[in-house]
Design a protein around this motif. Sequence first.
Motif, PDB file in Angstrom:
ATOM      1  N   ARG A   1     -52.999 -35.705 -26.071  1.00 26.38           N
ATOM      2  CA  ARG A   1     -52.301 -34.664 -25.307  1.00 26.38           C
ATOM      3  C   ARG A   1     -52.588 -34.878 -23.835  1.00 26.38           C
ATOM      4  O   ARG A   1     -53.737 -34.900 -23.405  1.00 26.38           O
ATOM      5  CB  ARG A   1     -52.796 -33.283 -25.745  1.00 26.38           C
TER       6      ARG A   1
ATOM      7  N   PRO B   1     -46.655 -40.188 -28.369  1.00 24.54           N
ATOM      8  CA  PRO B   1     -46.111 -38.892 -27.936  1.00 24.54           C
ATOM      9  C   PRO B   1     -47.097 -38.180 -27.004  1.00 24.54           C
ATOM     10  O   PRO B   1     -48.316 -38.299 -27.157  1.00 24.54           O
ATOM     11  CB  PRO B   1     -45.925 -38.128 -29.245  1.00 24.54           C
ATOM     12  N   TYR B   2     -46.594 -37.452 -26.041  1.00 21.91           N
ATOM     13  CA  TYR B   2     -47.449 -36.719 -25.117  1.00 21.91           C
ATOM     14  C   TYR B   2     -46.771 -35.417 -24.724  1.00 21.91           C
ATOM     15  O   TYR B   2     -45.563 -35.242 -24.939  1.00 21.91           O
ATOM     16  CB  TYR B   2     -47.781 -37.561 -23.874  1.00 21.91           C
ATOM     17  N   THR B   3     -47.558 -34.512 -24.174  1.00 16.24           N
ATOM     18  CA  THR B   3     -47.059 -33.196 -23.793  1.00 16.24           C
ATOM     19  C   THR B   3     -46.965 -33.092 -22.280  1.00 16.24           C
ATOM     20  O   THR B   3     -47.910 -33.445 -21.565  1.00 16.24           O
ATOM     21  CB  THR B   3     -47.985 -32.085 -24.325  1.00 16.24           C
TER      22      THR B   3
ATOM     23  N   THR C   1     -46.795 -30.564 -19.280  1.00 19.58           N
ATOM     24  CA  THR C   1     -47.094 -29.165 -19.000  1.00 19.58           C
ATOM     25  C   THR C   1     -46.786 -28.841 -17.546  1.00 19.58           C
ATOM     26  O   THR C   1     -46.722 -29.729 -16.689  1.00 19.58           O
ATOM     27  CB  THR C   1     -48.573 -28.854 -19.280  1.00 19.58           C
TER      28      THR C   1
ATOM     29  N   GLU D   1     -43.351 -26.015 -21.247  1.00 25.22           N
ATOM     30  CA  GLU D   1     -44.026 -27.132 -21.910  1.00 25.22           C
ATOM     31  C   GLU D   1     -42.976 -27.935 -22.684  1.00 25.22           C
ATOM     32  O   GLU D   1     -42.077 -27.366 -23.293  1.00 25.22           O
ATOM     33  CB  GLU D   1     -45.101 -26.604 -22.857  1.00 25.22           C
TER      34      GLU D   1
ATOM     35  N   HIS E   1     -42.673 -31.320 -25.396  1.00 19.19           N
ATOM     36  CA  HIS E   1     -43.331 -32.326 -26.239  1.00 19.19           C
ATOM     37  C   HIS E   1     -42.478 -33.592 -26.226  1.00 19.19           C
ATOM     38  O   HIS E   1     -41.443 -33.658 -26.878  1.00 19.19           O
ATOM     39  CB  HIS E   1     -43.516 -31.792 -27.661  1.00 19.19           C
ATOM     40  N   HIS E   2     -42.934 -34.567 -25.465  1.00 23.43           N
ATOM     41  CA  HIS E   2     -42.189 -35.820 -25.314  1.00 23.43           C
ATOM     42  C   HIS E   2     -42.461 -36.738 -26.512  1.00 23.43           C
ATOM     43  O   HIS E   2     -43.618 -36.878 -26.924  1.00 23.43           O
ATOM     44  CB  HIS E   2     -42.599 -36.516 -24.017  1.00 23.43           C
TER      45      HIS E   2
END
Length: 206
Positions: free
Chosen positions: A1, A133-135, A137, A168, A170-171
């Motif tokens: 994350r 995957p990453y977030t 923000t 936010e 979520h990619h």
Amino acid sequence: RSEHDHEPADLMPPGIEIQIDTQVSQNRLETLRLRFSKRTLTKLIGLRLLQWVNQNFRQGGAERPWAPLSPNTIAGRRRGRGAGGAQMLRDTGHMAQSFTPGAPDSLYEETDDFVRVGTADRKAAWHHFGTAPYTITTKPPDRRSRKNPKRPGYLLIMTPQGPIFRREVHHPGLPARPLLPSDPLARTLAEETLQAYVDQVARGAS
């Protein structure tokens, strides 16, 4: 994350270093009483690799086609005056130019023994290797923000249907789009350049 705004985790800068055995070629030229220049050879190999990198960007993957851009990425691209659609990894041109010797972020280096082609552009590593995957923000609200002063604390996401705002996102992660040739291909390019150089020197003496 990832807690960074719009940024996945850092990766090693993409680069490739070439060293090849030139002894057989040197012996061939010495038999003909001709001079073998290692620096000339490494310069020629470096130029050949840079040509391949340029071709790779133009074709959207010269060794294997890159994954297409997502609809949201295309929607968020700058609007230029030229014709045609969005080009992959060439929104501003900085990443492609960063491989060029002397350009900002270039890691190009050549000596008598090796040549290195690469870039220190942080985004280049994400695209070259791909990411998990990453977030994404939001940053703390900033009323002085000139980028999005009306809605501080929100992310502006461009989509084909228009802009949306989220706190936010979520990619799914970036697909790998190799910017440099694989090791076997890079060696083949270097060996072909070596052979062409030796043949040129030999022909010039005949």
